[in-house]
Design an enzyme around this catalytic site. Sequence first.
Site, short mmCIF file in Angstrom:
data_model
loop_
_atom_site.label_atom_id
_atom_site.label_comp_id
_atom_site.label_asym_id
_atom_site.label_seq_id
_atom_site.Cartn_x
_atom_site.Cartn_y
_atom_site.Cartn_z
N PHE A 1 0.82 -1.22 0.00
CA PHE A 1 0.00 0.00 0.00
C PHE A 1 0.86 1.27 0.00
O PHE A 1 1.93 1.31 0.59
CB PHE A 1 -0.83 0.05 1.29
N GLU A 2 0.30 2.35 -0.59
CA GLU A 2 0.86 3.70 -0.49
C GLU A 2 2.32 3.77 -0.95
O GLU A 2 3.13 4.50 -0.39
CB GLU A 2 0.76 4.23 0.96
N GLY A 3 2.64 3.02 -1.97
CA GLY A 3 4.03 2.94 -2.43
C GLY A 3 4.73 1.83 -1.68
O GLY A 3 4.73 1.81 -0.45
#
Length: 592
Positions: A402-404
């Site tokens: 997630f999120e990079g």
Amino acid sequence: MQLKKQVVGGGFLVEDLEHDDVVTPEDFTDEQRMFAETAKDFLENEVLPKDEQIESLDYELTVELLRKAGEVGLLGADIPEAYGGLELDKVSSSVIAEVLSKASSLSLTMGAHTGIGTLPIVFFGTKKQKEKYLPDLATGAKIAAYCLTEPSSGSDSLGAKASAALSDDGEHYVLNGTKQFITNAAFADIFIVYAKIEGEGFSTFIVEKEYEGVSIGPEEKKMGIKGSSTCPLILEGVKVPKENLLGEAGRGHVIAFNILNIGRYKLGIGCLGAAKESISLSAKYANERKQFGKSISSFPLVGKKLAEMNMATYVLESMVYRTAGLIEQGLQGLDQDAEDAGLQYAKGISEYALECSINKVFGSEVLDFVADEGVQIHGGYGFIQEYKIERIYRDSRINRIFEGTNEINRLLIPATLMRKALKGQLPIIQQAQALQGELMQMMPGQTFEGVLGEEEHLLQMAKKIFLMCSGLAVQKYQEKLEQEQEVVSHLSDIVIQIFALESALLRTKKRVEKLGEERNQLAVCMTKVYSHEAMDRLDGFAKEILTHIESGDVLRTQLSMLKKLTRKSSLPTIELKRHIAAKVIEAEKYVV
């Protein structure tokens, strides 16, 4: 709590901070504790009794619960009062997010709605856009989703192929493309969509579910977070009114990256809540489970696991609330209705992009460690769905993606630091250059004062290790450093360990000053053990970097300097971890 001074993002590497320069859980106000209780009541009365239904992906129930959460204010924490929200400080909204993390998949659903789904409009929307959308998002009358990832672009978000073209009459943007892995897609009403105008200008649009040409693909069959909706969003000739362009055309990356920064630190908060729950489940099970005629909690190796789980969680808790305080500081006093409000918000958030990435990486890896050890303590039962630790273990795995991904974030941390250094915002290069002469003159043998005197010294040495390794790496590779990803990743790990070590140390010092050493023996114990073990990890990272950069006599000289920097006393870690374990086992939960 108002921070004592303005703290620069990344500044912890080059300056000494006091305990009044960080926000800690011990600073929570009565109002913040009240918000935590409101979230806890909602969790226990509305969510946990319906846990199995939520996990079976009951859309109707999920939407109903979101609207109930909206009724008690849990969806509007970050929304301004003028648009129906509570406009809470970032520490308060973090407290709510931590409590709700126990809601498993529903916490992800709510987080995607309140965070990456709603905040783009809060931070970058026009007054008309805020008036139109935020009141319904605050109550749950409308549900939001964030649409960045595509089948062919994950970490490379700017490589998106979704397109937008201005219609002949100039009244609409026509969107085409497919977005992948969209949380809340099955029941969302509002989509924050990224697309390139004429194939170049990466931009952001507010897309409504009812627009013609919007359709939702089938649910993904996931390893974990099974009670959350994850579907593709398909856009086929979707006419989006031009007033639904969010921010400036061609400046969508400013929105995307800064919303991801917020998402990263909030992900750390969710990991904290799940780690605490894992400790509670594991300690209770260890006390109840009998083997060889006694509770398994009496076995030292089980106790060691609980001690290390608790210690890592204490450090994470210290980091995430410190970061929440920094972001609150960065956003304080901004005029939300100013013409350049979006730019102000972007500047305030991006100042602490480094710390957000640190929280994301450290938090996701701490939770993976804690959940894994929790399964191990449960033994065979940890592999059975009847025991919640099995679900926490499966659910935790997505956080490193997630999120990079953590790999991308590890590359971002040094890059962000170097960018700030080259702009003159951080004196990293100057301090690294001055360090070489200092290292040659360092003398062995030191005495330390105070309860955490040696740990303060170790923190200073850790910062010197970073300056030494980063200075040599930049000198060796210059602009090609980014190609040496193993070196960059290790530099990132050094930075993460420094932030972790300092966060725990400053928090413990604040506790000791407020309540005395006697009442904070556990916090002191955890800080000592973590500091000494962190130095061992730093030693390993630095040796690998130096051995890759140098060779022969030069390498031997550098390793000799490193040995001076990592020198520390012997610590009875087995005894100290037994002390930590005894406290966790007695309380059957995370303890400080």
